[in-house]
Design a protein around this motif. Structure first.
Motif, PDB file in Angstrom:
ATOM      1  N   SER A   1     -12.161 -29.423  25.660  1.00 36.13           N
ATOM      2  CA  SER A   1     -12.833 -30.072  26.780  1.00 36.13           C
ATOM      3  C   SER A   1     -13.289 -29.014  28.105  1.00 36.13           C
ATOM      4  N   GLU A   2     -11.771 -28.458  28.473  1.00 35.64           N
ATOM      5  CA  GLU A   2     -11.684 -27.809  29.361  1.00 35.64           C
ATOM      6  C   GLU A   2     -12.698 -26.556  29.407  1.00 35.64           C
ATOM      7  N   TRP A   3     -12.281 -25.741  28.271  1.00 37.02           N
ATOM      8  CA  TRP A   3     -13.281 -24.387  28.019  1.00 37.02           C
ATOM      9  C   TRP A   3     -14.779 -24.690  27.861  1.00 37.02           C
TER      10      TRP A   3
ATOM     11  N   ASP B   1     -16.499 -21.101  28.805  1.00 38.00           N
ATOM     12  CA  ASP B   1     -15.652 -20.126  28.607  1.00 38.00           C
ATOM     13  C   ASP B   1     -15.737 -20.000  26.978  1.00 38.00           C
ATOM     14  N   THR B   2     -16.640 -19.196  26.555  1.00 35.88           N
ATOM     15  CA  THR B   2     -16.999 -18.837  25.291  1.00 35.88           C
ATOM     16  C   THR B   2     -15.978 -18.291  24.327  1.00 35.88           C
ATOM     17  N   GLU B   3     -15.047 -17.371  24.955  1.00 34.31           N
ATOM     18  CA  GLU B   3     -13.983 -16.828  24.405  1.00 34.31           C
ATOM     19  C   GLU B   3     -12.882 -17.791  24.073  1.00 34.31           C
ATOM     20  N   MET B   4     -12.699 -18.551  24.991  1.00 37.20           N
ATOM     21  CA  MET B   4     -11.401 -19.610  25.068  1.00 37.20           C
ATOM     22  C   MET B   4     -12.029 -20.687  24.013  1.00 37.20           C
ATOM     23  N   GLN B   5     -13.265 -21.161  24.081  1.00 40.20           N
ATOM     24  CA  GLN B   5     -13.740 -22.041  23.029  1.00 40.20           C
ATOM     25  C   GLN B   5     -13.247 -21.628  21.587  1.00 40.20           C
TER      26      GLN B   5
END
Length: 314
Positions: free
Chosen positions: A275-277, A282-286
């Motif tokens: 949820s935070e990403w 933040d696509t990379e962290m998603q």
């Protein structure tokens, strides 16, 4: 600052802007380190009005845990009438002992078995003390409710991610059908190794208690495991994590009886990070988070087998 400290029967000496503050700065409006006339260091936090009552509840809880000899507890300063919150210049304030530690070496700390044992001993002591005192109700929604709401939002706004969750959701549905039968215990609520102040390999203190409360007995361990494993999946089966699990399994009967729910709990708790990403776009962290959650789900039996080898050796 003099007036604020006088309300806690303390004498302000000077601000210590040379000291770096651990923990999330987002949990208050402002914060700084101050030294009093006795040389004691304090973390001064300016809070939002809506935080005051809960933070006072948490302060009272910490005092009770300290009285029960739970290790690594540092209690906030109190006023003469026992409050840990005062109103100063129209804002609530809380001041807590400032703990000096050493930097946590990342990702090297993941290999450290001693840290896993220390965290396990802390969780056990916290849960044991929680049985002897009046504990606050859970400060966050139950996991099934939180995950369901998050998934509903994802389906509405990000159907592409919904498809990537398909290997995960059946496992969680099965877990949530039994969730309410899992015993509750007092939890820190955000048991991340970065919320522990370390002095080399020893624990100097545990900070950021805002999410404390009664939660399922696996909660703190699962939170910690998830935060270590995201550094690299190898750390799920080596170093800190297996030692943490072995420490809890051999000393905590409720944890041992429910260990088969541990990986689903880890996955459920990762939805807060997903949820935070998403919020930060933040696509990379998603993508990293989704890959991690799928790995936990698809490799569950293999990971649990490694853990069993470790805790049955005790």
């Amino acid at each position: 600052m003099n007036t604020l400290f006088e309300k806690f029967s303390l004498t302000f000496e000077r601000q210590r802007s040379d000291l770096e503050i651990s923990g999330s700065p987002e949990r208050c409006i402002d914060r700084l380190v101050v030294e009093d006339a006795d040389g004691t260091l304090w973390l001064v936090e300016k809070l939002k009005e809506a935080q005051a009552d809960w933070r006072n509840t948490v302060g009272t809880l910490l005092s009770q845990l300290h009285e029960k000899n739970v290790p690594y507890i540092h209690t906030p300063a109190q006023t003469a009438d026992g409050n840990t919150i005062v109103i100063h210049e129209n804002n609530p304030y809380q001041i807590t002992p400032f703990i000096i530690g050493t930097d946590l070496p990342r990702p090297e700390y993941c290999a450290d078995k001693e840290r896993g044992q220390r965290i396990g001993d802390f969780i056990n002591a916290l849960q044991s003390a929680g049985k002897q005192i009046s504990t606050p109700e859970r400060s966050t929604p139950p996991l099934p409710e939180y995950v369901a709401e998050t998934v509903k939002t994802i389906k509405l706004h990000r159907p592409d991610i919904t498809q990537k969750l398909s290997p995960i959701l059946p496992l969680l549905d099965s877990f949530f059908s039994e969730h309410d039968s899992i015993p509750l215990a007092l939890a820190h609520g955000d048991c991340h190794p970065l919320n522990i102040i370390w002095h080399n390999n020893e624990v100097a203190g545990v900070i950021d208690w805002e999410f404390t409360g009664e939660k399922i007995v696996l909660y703190d361990a699962a939170n910690c495991i998830g935060c270590v494993g995201i550094e690299h999946p190898n750390w799920l089966i080596n170093g800190l994590v297996p030692e943490l699990i072995a420490t809890l399994y051999t000393k905590n009967k409720l944890f041992a009886a429910n260990i088969h729910h541990l990986i689903p709990t880890v996955i459920a708790l990762r939805f807060a990070w997903l949820s935070e990403w998403l919020r930060k776009q933040d696509t990379e962290m998603q993508n990293m988070e989704l890959d991690y959650m799928r790995l936990l789900a698809t490799s569950r039996q293999e990971i649990e087998s490694f853990w069993k080898q470790r805790y049955t050796m005790q």
